[in-house]
Design a protein around this motif. Structure first.
Motif, PDB file in Angstrom:
ATOM      1  N   ALA A  15       9.295  24.959  67.109  1.00 50.87           N
ATOM      2  CA  ALA A  15       9.161  25.437  65.538  1.00 50.87           C
ATOM      3  C   ALA A  15       8.973  26.889  65.227  1.00 50.87           C
ATOM      4  O   ALA A  15       9.786  27.470  64.255  1.00 50.87           O
ATOM      5  N   VAL A  16       9.264  27.821  66.845  1.00 50.24           N
ATOM      6  CA  VAL A  16       9.780  28.763  66.203  1.00 50.24           C
ATOM      7  C   VAL A  16      11.126  29.177  66.156  1.00 50.24           C
ATOM      8  O   VAL A  16      11.195  29.789  65.160  1.00 50.24           O
ATOM      9  N   SER A  17      12.200  28.710  66.935  1.00 52.96           N
ATOM     10  CA  SER A  17      13.312  28.673  66.364  1.00 52.96           C
ATOM     11  C   SER A  17      13.964  27.749  65.137  1.00 52.96           C
ATOM     12  O   SER A  17      14.272  28.562  64.311  1.00 52.96           O
ATOM     13  N   HIS A  18      13.505  27.156  64.777  1.00 54.51           N
ATOM     14  CA  HIS A  18      13.229  26.630  63.908  1.00 54.51           C
ATOM     15  C   HIS A  18      12.715  27.204  62.156  1.00 54.51           C
ATOM     16  O   HIS A  18      13.820  27.850  61.636  1.00 54.51           O
ATOM     17  N   THR A  19      11.624  27.905  62.378  1.00 58.01           N
ATOM     18  CA  THR A  19      11.568  28.765  61.128  1.00 58.01           C
ATOM     19  C   THR A  19      12.078  30.368  61.410  1.00 58.01           C
ATOM     20  O   THR A  19      12.496  30.249  59.978  1.00 58.01           O
ATOM     21  N   LEU A  20      13.058  30.531  62.299  1.00 52.21           N
ATOM     22  CA  LEU A  20      13.439  32.155  62.367  1.00 52.21           C
ATOM     23  C   LEU A  20      15.455  31.894  61.828  1.00 52.21           C
ATOM     24  O   LEU A  20      15.778  32.316  60.574  1.00 52.21           O
ATOM     25  N   LEU A  64      16.607  33.016  58.183  1.00 52.90           N
ATOM     26  CA  LEU A  64      17.722  33.967  58.005  1.00 52.90           C
ATOM     27  C   LEU A  64      18.333  32.935  56.479  1.00 52.90           C
ATOM     28  O   LEU A  64      19.510  33.483  55.720  1.00 52.90           O
ATOM     29  N   VAL A  65      18.578  31.462  57.196  1.00 54.11           N
ATOM     30  CA  VAL A  65      19.195  30.518  56.155  1.00 54.11           C
ATOM     31  C   VAL A  65      18.959  30.596  54.504  1.00 54.11           C
ATOM     32  O   VAL A  65      19.756  30.730  53.565  1.00 54.11           O
ATOM     33  N   ILE A  66      17.818  30.771  54.122  1.00 54.37           N
ATOM     34  CA  ILE A  66      17.440  30.924  52.748  1.00 54.37           C
ATOM     35  C   ILE A  66      17.700  32.202  52.627  1.00 54.37           C
ATOM     36  O   ILE A  66      17.557  32.303  51.112  1.00 54.37           O
ATOM     37  N   SER A  67      17.442  33.265  52.654  1.00 61.61           N
ATOM     38  CA  SER A  67      17.776  34.542  52.363  1.00 61.61           C
ATOM     39  C   SER A  67      18.506  34.704  51.938  1.00 61.61           C
ATOM     40  O   SER A  67      19.093  35.259  50.698  1.00 61.61           O
ATOM     41  N   LEU A  68      19.847  34.794  52.932  1.00 57.25           N
ATOM     42  CA  LEU A  68      21.094  34.583  52.581  1.00 57.25           C
ATOM     43  C   LEU A  68      21.704  33.673  51.540  1.00 57.25           C
ATOM     44  O   LEU A  68      22.394  34.368  50.214  1.00 57.25           O
ATOM     45  N   THR A  69      21.000  32.050  51.594  1.00 51.64           N
ATOM     46  CA  THR A  69      22.009  31.131  50.668  1.00 51.64           C
ATOM     47  C   THR A  69      21.062  31.723  48.915  1.00 51.64           C
ATOM     48  O   THR A  69      21.235  31.734  47.904  1.00 51.64           O
ATOM     49  N   GLY A  70      19.719  32.049  49.308  1.00 48.68           N
ATOM     50  CA  GLY A  70      18.859  32.506  47.874  1.00 48.68           C
ATOM     51  C   GLY A  70      19.617  33.803  47.111  1.00 48.68           C
ATOM     52  O   GLY A  70      19.750  33.971  46.240  1.00 48.68           O
ATOM     53  N   TYR A  71      20.082  34.765  48.152  1.00 47.93           N
ATOM     54  CA  TYR A  71      21.031  36.018  47.488  1.00 47.93           C
ATOM     55  C   TYR A  71      22.380  35.423  47.207  1.00 47.93           C
ATOM     56  O   TYR A  71      22.230  36.178  45.610  1.00 47.93           O
ATOM     57  N   GLY A  72      23.010  34.090  47.583  1.00 45.85           N
ATOM     58  CA  GLY A  72      24.287  33.604  46.898  1.00 45.85           C
ATOM     59  C   GLY A  72      23.596  33.454  45.169  1.00 45.85           C
ATOM     60  O   GLY A  72      24.339  33.129  44.348  1.00 45.85           O
ATOM     61  N   TYR A  73      22.650  32.263  45.267  1.00 42.40           N
ATOM     62  CA  TYR A  73      22.606  31.649  44.345  1.00 42.40           C
ATOM     63  C   TYR A  73      21.992  32.315  43.296  1.00 42.40           C
ATOM     64  O   TYR A  73      21.928  31.865  41.980  1.00 42.40           O
ATOM     65  N   SER A  74      21.349  33.532  43.560  1.00 43.96           N
ATOM     66  CA  SER A  74      20.862  34.843  41.832  1.00 43.96           C
ATOM     67  C   SER A  74      21.366  35.569  42.534  1.00 43.96           C
ATOM     68  O   SER A  74      21.580  36.342  40.933  1.00 43.96           O
ATOM     69  N   ARG A  75      22.113  36.241  43.387  1.00 37.61           N
ATOM     70  CA  ARG A  75      22.539  37.621  42.632  1.00 37.61           C
ATOM     71  C   ARG A  75      24.330  37.202  42.519  1.00 37.61           C
ATOM     72  O   ARG A  75      24.971  38.478  41.855  1.00 37.61           O
ATOM     73  N   MET A  76      25.450  35.822  43.461  1.00 41.59           N
ATOM     74  CA  MET A  76      26.067  36.170  43.410  1.00 41.59           C
ATOM     75  C   MET A  76      26.920  35.523  42.265  1.00 41.59           C
ATOM     76  O   MET A  76      25.951  34.307  41.780  1.00 41.59           O
ATOM     77  N   LEU A 107      16.623  23.148  57.904  1.00 40.27           N
ATOM     78  CA  LEU A 107      17.221  24.634  57.849  1.00 40.27           C
ATOM     79  C   LEU A 107      17.253  24.945  55.992  1.00 40.27           C
ATOM     80  O   LEU A 107      16.443  25.973  55.471  1.00 40.27           O
ATOM     81  N   ALA A 108      17.858  24.072  55.010  1.00 42.77           N
ATOM     82  CA  ALA A 108      18.059  24.678  53.638  1.00 42.77           C
ATOM     83  C   ALA A 108      17.621  23.856  52.797  1.00 42.77           C
ATOM     84  O   ALA A 108      17.913  23.322  51.798  1.00 42.77           O
ATOM     85  N   GLY A 109      16.083  23.728  53.209  1.00 42.89           N
ATOM     86  CA  GLY A 109      15.106  22.573  53.098  1.00 42.89           C
ATOM     87  C   GLY A 109      14.623  23.470  50.988  1.00 42.89           C
ATOM     88  O   GLY A 109      15.208  24.732  50.653  1.00 42.89           O
ATOM     89  N   MET A 110      15.429  22.491  50.225  1.00 45.70           N
ATOM     90  CA  MET A 110      15.603  23.165  48.627  1.00 45.70           C
ATOM     91  C   MET A 110      14.519  23.874  48.314  1.00 45.70           C
ATOM     92  O   MET A 110      14.233  24.569  46.992  1.00 45.70           O
ATOM     93  N   GLY A 111      13.019  23.259  48.711  1.00 49.75           N
ATOM     94  CA  GLY A 111      11.905  23.691  48.306  1.00 49.75           C
ATOM     95  C   GLY A 111      11.570  25.012  48.051  1.00 49.75           C
ATOM     96  O   GLY A 111      11.195  26.496  47.615  1.00 49.75           O
ATOM     97  N   ASN A 112      11.982  25.964  49.590  1.00 51.03           N
ATOM     98  CA  ASN A 112      12.126  26.829  50.556  1.00 51.03           C
ATOM     99  C   ASN A 112      12.947  27.631  49.720  1.00 51.03           C
ATOM    100  O   ASN A 112      13.021  29.322  49.174  1.00 51.03           O
ATOM    101  N   LEU A 113      14.390  27.292  49.161  1.00 53.33           N
ATOM    102  CA  LEU A 113      15.044  28.058  49.003  1.00 53.33           C
ATOM    103  C   LEU A 113      14.803  28.611  47.182  1.00 53.33           C
ATOM    104  O   LEU A 113      15.270  29.561  46.809  1.00 53.33           O
TER     105      LEU A 113
END
Length: 283
Positions: free
Chosen positions: A83-88, A92-104, A152-158
């Motif tokens: 759970a801890v490894s998955h959460t971390l 990381l993944v959704i913050s990077l991906t969210g940045y790409g889909y919203s700012r780039m 890791l890249a769940g669309m709900g979180n993303l």
């Protein structure tokens, strides 16, 4: 109709409804905890009783001493690591991906995002067989990777992260670019600190989702020592259920609840603050 100044009849109704709803949630938990402290004789011989006649620790001593067929502490440690490894990694993944889909800006960005969002509406059970085939091909069956990597890249979180970042003024990016910052520097120094509220929310959801996941670990784990606690609880139904050891079975479930209860107890303040998705943005 107002009964007292500042307190209306509708508020009485609302509070009564909330109290009833709270009791419906809390009473089963209290009964489960009390059952874990009952002797086997009392569990079998008495009917419904909210509190036991005598508190005993026999059930928990039996649970903790069984390190061969039902190693509950090892299962708990496996679940913590997963759970801890998955959460971390999710954060990381959704913050990077969210940045790409919203700012780039790139061709087909929004079309790709909404296509993936639409696909995510299909129930997860549809993907069980192909997901297992992929995990088996990678040699991840009976390993923690089978629980950590998928989702890791769940669309709900993303979706939550992207919507949050769309509310961050573009002027922050433009000012940083004037000073010579690139996309990675903007992400690390400006956007990531502002994303703290939504990342806390997504982190909590990801941890609880990974901890409580039941169907997938039952499919990908056959090694008793490597199971997370949810798959282990199913195994306990055969070990304890056949002998009507209800106290041990309930006690094991109570132990499995403790980490998530502690998480919400310590993170409650941050979780409530994070409900306002723009709370990290100062005017």
């Amino acid at each position: 109709m107002t009964l007292t100044k500042g307190f209306s009849f509708s508020k009485y109704i609302a509070y009564a409804f909330l109290i009833i709803l709270c009791l419906l949630w809390v009473l089963p938990v209290i009964f489960g905890i009390s059952t874990s402290f009952r002797s086997q004789t009392e569990v079998v011989s008495t009917g419904f009783r909210l509190f036991p006649e005598a508190f005993v620790l026999e059930n928990y001593s039996t649970i903790l001493s069984n390190t061969s067929t039902a190693p509950i502490m090892r299962w708990l440690m496996n679940s913590v690591v997963i759970a801890v490894s998955h959460t971390l990694l999710v954060v990381l993944v959704i913050s990077l991906t969210g940045y790409g889909y919203s700012r780039m800006k790139f061709k087909g960005r929004d079309a790709l995002f909404f296509t993936l969002l639409g696909i995510s509406f299909f129930p997860n059970v549809v993907n069980l067989i192909p997901s297992y085939k992929i995990i088996d091909m990678l040699g991840w069956v009976n390993t923690a990777w089978a629980m950590i990597i998928p989702g890791l890249a769940g669309m709900g979180n993303l979706f939550l992260v992207r919507q949050f970042m769309l509310g961050v003024p573009q002027e922050f990016d433009e000012s940083a670019r004037v000073d010579g910052a690139n996309d990675f520097r903007i992400y690390v120094s400006i956007i990531l600190p502002l994303m703290k509220p939504i990342l806390i929310v997504c982190g909590l959801f990801s941890f609880v989702g990974s901890w409580n996941d039941f169907l997938w670990p039952v499919i990908v784990y056959t090694d008793v020592d490597k199971m997370p606690v949810t798959a282990g609880l199913l195994l306990l139904q055969d070990i304890y259920g056949n002998y009507r050891m209800i106290g041990q079975l309930v006690g094991s479930a109570i132990l499995a609840m403790i980490p998530t209860l502690l998480l919400f107890a310590f993170a409650q303040k941050y979780f409530i603050q994070s409900i306002n998705l723009n709370s990290g943005i100062k005017g």
